[in-house]
Write an enzyme that holds these catalytic residues in place. Structure first.
Site, short mmCIF file in Angstrom:
data_model
loop_
_atom_site.label_atom_id
_atom_site.label_comp_id
_atom_site.label_asym_id
_atom_site.label_seq_id
_atom_site.Cartn_x
_atom_site.Cartn_y
_atom_site.Cartn_z
N THR A 131 43.67 48.88 44.39
CA THR A 131 43.53 48.14 43.13
C THR A 131 44.30 48.90 42.06
O THR A 131 44.28 50.13 42.03
CB THR A 131 42.06 47.98 42.69
OG1 THR A 131 42.05 47.54 41.32
CG2 THR A 131 41.24 49.24 42.80
N ARG A 177 41.03 45.31 34.02
CA ARG A 177 39.68 44.71 34.03
C ARG A 177 38.75 45.49 33.10
O ARG A 177 39.05 45.61 31.93
CB ARG A 177 39.14 44.69 35.47
CG ARG A 177 38.07 43.63 35.69
CD ARG A 177 37.55 43.67 37.10
NE ARG A 177 38.46 43.06 38.03
CZ ARG A 177 38.48 41.76 38.33
NH1 ARG A 177 37.63 40.95 37.76
NH2 ARG A 177 39.33 41.29 39.19
N GLU A 193 50.39 55.52 19.51
CA GLU A 193 49.51 56.13 18.51
C GLU A 193 48.08 55.63 18.53
O GLU A 193 47.18 56.26 17.98
CB GLU A 193 50.11 55.89 17.11
CG GLU A 193 51.44 56.58 16.87
CD GLU A 193 52.66 55.85 17.47
OE1 GLU A 193 52.48 54.81 18.13
OE2 GLU A 193 53.77 56.36 17.30
O1 F6P Z 1 41.56 43.86 39.68
C1 F6P Z 1 42.93 43.76 39.56
C2 F6P Z 1 43.29 42.84 38.42
O2 F6P Z 1 44.69 42.77 38.36
C3 F6P Z 1 42.70 43.19 37.07
O3 F6P Z 1 43.45 44.17 36.41
C4 F6P Z 1 42.71 41.86 36.38
O4 F6P Z 1 41.71 41.77 35.39
C5 F6P Z 1 42.42 40.91 37.50
O5 F6P Z 1 42.81 41.54 38.70
C6 F6P Z 1 43.14 39.60 37.36
O6 F6P Z 1 42.85 38.80 38.45
P1 F6P Z 1 43.51 37.39 38.68
O7 F6P Z 1 44.96 37.60 38.94
O8 F6P Z 1 42.78 36.83 39.84
O9 F6P Z 1 43.30 36.63 37.41
#
Ligand code: F6P
Length: 348
Positions: A131, A177, A193
């Site tokens: 991830t 996320r 910053e």
């Molecule tokens: O968990 C990986 C991630 O890329 C997060 O950073 C993001 O919030 C989420 O998945 C987005 O998921 P999707 O592409 O299903 O909207």
């Protein structure tokens, strides 16, 4: 020939293909047949269209071409149905029918919970933390995180260059996320910053005050790196009463986002702030060497564990060493947010 299986699950992350390649090379080396399962747990349950092709023997020749590709050749999905114990039992039955002696699950915490249940149902599973979010506390780095940060650093450098040319502050939204690690590392590496993360409460007014101070002292391209989850930790703010030249309805019901933050800051500071949301380029990038080396070692460790009949483990990296620990222990660990780094970035 004993059989093991591999799947990728959850949001894709750079390095997933490299990990699958490593699993395939090690499986071949140790004389194990490798079954690829497409579209995560969905493929195992036959939930997707074309499901008959979702479980297949992986051919080493094909797999060798994948190692440095972004995305995941095995496809990926989130499987809501896996929360249902009956569905998990069906998945375990399907694996047993295939005579699979072990499963490698490459994904995030939700995918690991699925693997934990399968272990309880008698399927030895090994998790590789795939991830970009870096939200698994037991490991210093998840697979894909380094690539996502490097992608963001490159983007922020470019944004800061054009921002400098135009004397404009920038709001740059990055993924992650509920975890602010991508934002924090990106801000640190680019000299940005201001950084806003889900772990720390913040207010638009405080950001406006700091931005104004920076701009007034000549830093006209000050950059605010905001994690996508940081809007949830924003203190209540009535955008409309500050902003709207048109009347109440304009911002009614609109939750904070990068564009609204930039326009709010523009109204509050009179600096021409502009917003960029980096988005999926962070997930679809070519994996960095660091992610590929972790993938290589994790794939090896996963296969060696399964070959020795050991399951219920996840692989991580600490002090530059790849290690494994039990899924149960890993999922119990709590995150230690780098608050002093956050404070440093926001005050220098
Ligand atoms: O968990 C990986 C991630 O890329 C997060 O950073 C993001 O919030 C989420 O998945 C987005 O998921 P999707 O592409 O299903 O909207």
């Amino acid at each position: 020939m004993p059989k093991i299986a591999v799947l990728t699950s959850g949001g894709d992350s750079p390095g997933m293909n490299a990990a699958v390649t490593s699993v395939a090379r090690n499986a071949a080396y140790y004389g194990l047949e490798l079954i690829g399962i497409k579209r995560g747990y969905n493929g195992l349950l036959g939930l997707q269209d074309g499901a008959e092709d979702d479980i297949f023997t992986m051919n080493l020749d094909t797999v060798l071409d994948l190692a440095d590709l972004p995305g995941t050749y095995l496809r990926t999905a989130r499987c809501e149905q896996f929360h249902d114990p009956k569905v998990r039992e069906e998945a375990a039955r399907n694996l047993k029918k295939l005579d699979v002696v072990g499963l490698v699950v490459i994904g995030g915490d939700g995918s690991f919970r699925g693997a934990q249940s399968l272990c309880q149902l008698g399927i030895p599973c090994i998790g590789i933390p795939g991830t970009i979010d870096n939200d698994l506390p037991y490991t210093e780095m998840t697979l894909g995180y380094d690539t996502a940060v490097n992608c963001d650093v490159e983007a922020v450098r470019a944004i800061r260059a054009t921002s400098r040319s135009h004397d404009r502050p920038a709001v740059v939204e990055v993924m992650g996320r509920n975890c602010g690690d991508i934002a924090l590392s990106t801000a640190e590496a680019t000299g940005s910053e201001i950084v806003l993360v889900p772990e720390m409460p913040w207010s638009v007014e405080e950001v406006a005050v700091r931005l104004k101070k920076l701009v007034d002292s000549g830093n006209t391209r000050a950059t605010i790196v905001v994690a996508e989850g940081a809007y949830a930790s924003m203190k209540p703010f009535d955008a409309y009463s500050y902003l709207s030249p048109f009347g109440k309805q304009v911002f009614q019901g609109q939750s904070m986002n990068a564009n609204l933050l930039a326009s709010t800051l523009k109204h509050m500071t009179h600096a021409e702030a502009r917003a960029t949301v980096i988005g999926y380029t962070q997930r679809g990038c070519q994996p960095t060497a660091r992610d590929c080396t972790f993938a290589f070692e994790a794939g090896n460790m996963a296969v060696v564990l399964l070959k020795n009949g050991i399951g219920n483990q996840v692989i991580g990296t600490r002090n530059n060493r790849t290690f494994h620990t039990s899924i149960d222990t890993a999922l119990c660990e709590t995150r230690n947010f780098k608050e002093s780094l956050y404070n440093l970035i926001n005050s220098l």
